[in-house]
Design a protein around this motif. Sequence first.
Motif, PDB file in Angstrom:
ATOM      1  N   CYS A 204       2.102   1.961   2.709  1.00 52.32           N
ATOM      2  CA  CYS A 204       1.798   3.309   2.210  1.00 52.32           C
ATOM      3  C   CYS A 204       1.009   4.117   3.242  1.00 52.32           C
ATOM      4  N   GLU A 205       0.909   5.418   3.017  1.00 48.68           N
ATOM      5  CA  GLU A 205       0.260   6.312   3.966  1.00 48.68           C
ATOM      6  C   GLU A 205      -1.239   6.087   4.041  1.00 48.68           C
ATOM      7  N   GLN A 206      -1.830   5.588   2.953  1.00 46.23           N
ATOM      8  CA  GLN A 206      -3.282   5.449   2.922  1.00 46.23           C
ATOM      9  C   GLN A 206      -3.753   4.036   3.277  1.00 46.23           C
TER      10      GLN A 206
ATOM     11  N   GLN B 111      -3.101  10.439  -8.200  1.00 44.14           N
ATOM     12  CA  GLN B 111      -4.368   9.905  -7.682  1.00 44.14           C
ATOM     13  C   GLN B 111      -5.583  10.373  -8.463  1.00 44.14           C
TER      14      GLN B 111
ATOM     15  N   CYS C 244       5.102  13.188  -1.729  1.00 48.62           N
ATOM     16  CA  CYS C 244       4.107  12.387  -2.443  1.00 48.62           C
ATOM     17  C   CYS C 244       2.690  12.871  -2.135  1.00 48.62           C
TER      18      CYS C 244
ATOM     19  N   GLY D 106      -1.593  12.326  -2.404  1.00 47.11           N
ATOM     20  CA  GLY D 106      -2.512  11.215  -2.203  1.00 47.11           C
ATOM     21  C   GLY D 106      -3.946  11.709  -2.269  1.00 47.11           C
TER      22      GLY D 106
ATOM     23  N   ARG E 263      -5.323  16.230   2.836  1.00 40.40           N
ATOM     24  CA  ARG E 263      -4.125  16.713   2.154  1.00 40.40           C
ATOM     25  C   ARG E 263      -4.278  18.146   1.656  1.00 40.40           C
TER      26      ARG E 263
ATOM     27  N   TYR F  88       3.586   9.385   0.867  1.00 40.39           N
ATOM     28  CA  TYR F  88       2.591   8.386   0.465  1.00 40.39           C
ATOM     29  C   TYR F  88       3.223   7.008   0.351  1.00 40.39           C
ATOM     30  N   GLU F  89       4.315   6.917  -0.451  1.00 43.49           N
ATOM     31  CA  GLU F  89       4.883   5.596  -0.690  1.00 43.49           C
ATOM     32  C   GLU F  89       6.354   5.520  -0.286  1.00 43.49           C
TER      33      GLU F  89
END
Length: 552
Positions: free
Chosen positions: A14-16, A296, A407, A409, A414, A493-494
């Motif tokens: 994932c991005e985070q 989120q 997506c 987050g 963001r 994000y995913e």
Amino acid sequence: MDERATTKMFCFQCEQTAKGTGCTIQGVCGKTAEVANLQALLLYQVKGIAGYQKHLKDLGEKMEEETIEFVEDSLFMTLTNVNFDPEEHYLQLKKSQELKDRLEKKLGRVLPTPEASYRLGSTREEILKDTTRARIFFDDTVDEDIRSLRETIKLGLKGVSAYAHQARFLGYENEEVSQNVIELLEALTDNSLTLEDYVAQMLKAGETSYKIMETLDRANNETYEAPTPHKVNVQVKKGPFIVISGHDLRDLEMLLQQTEGKGVNIYTHGEMIPSHGYGGLKKYPHLVGNYGGAWQNQQKEFSDLPGCILMTTNCLMRPMKSYEDRIYTTNVVGFEGIRHVKKNSDGTKDFSEIIEKAIEHGGFTEDEPVKEILVGFGHKTTLSYADKILEAVKKGEISHFFVIGGCDGAKPDRDYYTKFALGVPKDAIILTLACGKYRFNKLDFGEVAGLPRLLDVGQCNDSYSAIRIAAGLAEKLSVTVNDLPLSLIITWYEQKAVADLLALLYVGVQGIRLGPTLPAFVTPNILSFLSKEYRLQPITTPEKDLQDILGS
């Protein structure tokens, strides 16, 4: 062996992901090292199953429905924020070995790949010990760029399977997609394939993504009527309620049917908000609005909620104690100790328990002032305005089109997408989709040439709608999509976002700006290739990106 294979876990899907490189102790999403490692082993097993299924197909055997559904569910449950329950993973792993054994027996021989020849241990201790073999960097002899493309394909297939799961629930299946998923998974175990081969496989994954989104679009449109513009109240009404989150429209329909006449209001949440555009769902008067924002924020938004929540697909976060007794999951979604609504053999579900609990909690005590936003601009509706839009372009009333979405987050940077949307010229139209829209969808953008400046195209899978809209406008102008005054500003994000991106690359879209950060699983060489071939580039600042796009 790469040192990352010796960590307690490793996940960078994932991005985070932690430090932008990979989670090694516990997932930022909340999954434990145990679950992360079980998911890795499940994917290892799925690749072995795909090998047997591919060889059987090559011998003329029809692909088994059971195999396709199992592979689909396994990929989907390992997508970010879907299933956190270790018990469900042990159960799925046991089923994986039973299925692999049966396919092996049917083929009459053991395939030589490690994924196919591996046999699952009989105890949990053995299974957990074996998870090391399934880790991404276990084999450090694999070229890093090939590994990068393998991961990109694998993660894209997770998104494809999420969409396929939704379509299948509505009775729609694409046999070509199912076949491609098996072939692509098998290709991930083939050490004879070159880097060029894997580039071709990546584009095949993009084609697969495009075709399953096309299938899901048809499923939703034929089942619930094509979306049309509808206003959605984003404030609350007095009375008992259930908030339904995720993506699955069939779950929403069943919940609406079972709550009809019971005084229970239904609110959509997150990526369910486009449901209000479908006539087949909007006809229920107790579908009263949309609650909250993107996924989120759920822990804060659900904390003191005097009602119940139903999670239908991905986007689940670790439930807080303040509402863990009022949140339910269904489909492949799961969390240890949380109530789960199973599907009956006939495809129906019984939501009576969550309905009764919602009535028991009483709901909101008073109405809030109505505040409405507009949804329902899928490709059929938007292209019905094509002549009007193009006439406005010719007259200079509309200068540019921006696709801003994807997506969302939790990272502070963001807010780029809010600032970018607010900075878009007043004579430009914004198309938005997925939960990234919550960064700005409650703001008033007004109109241009008699049309809303902000057009909500739908869910993440409605990237297909955005492609169709662009292609439709380009066809009327006798140009390519890349010749349009169109810019794509995508937030990821995913893994469904990975599937969407691959679909856009497959159809040849150029110049996508991606952020907030680039995927950790993409190596510098692969990024350089994507930049050269597709002009894929990272976002910078809203001001600079707008200046570069508009040339002023």
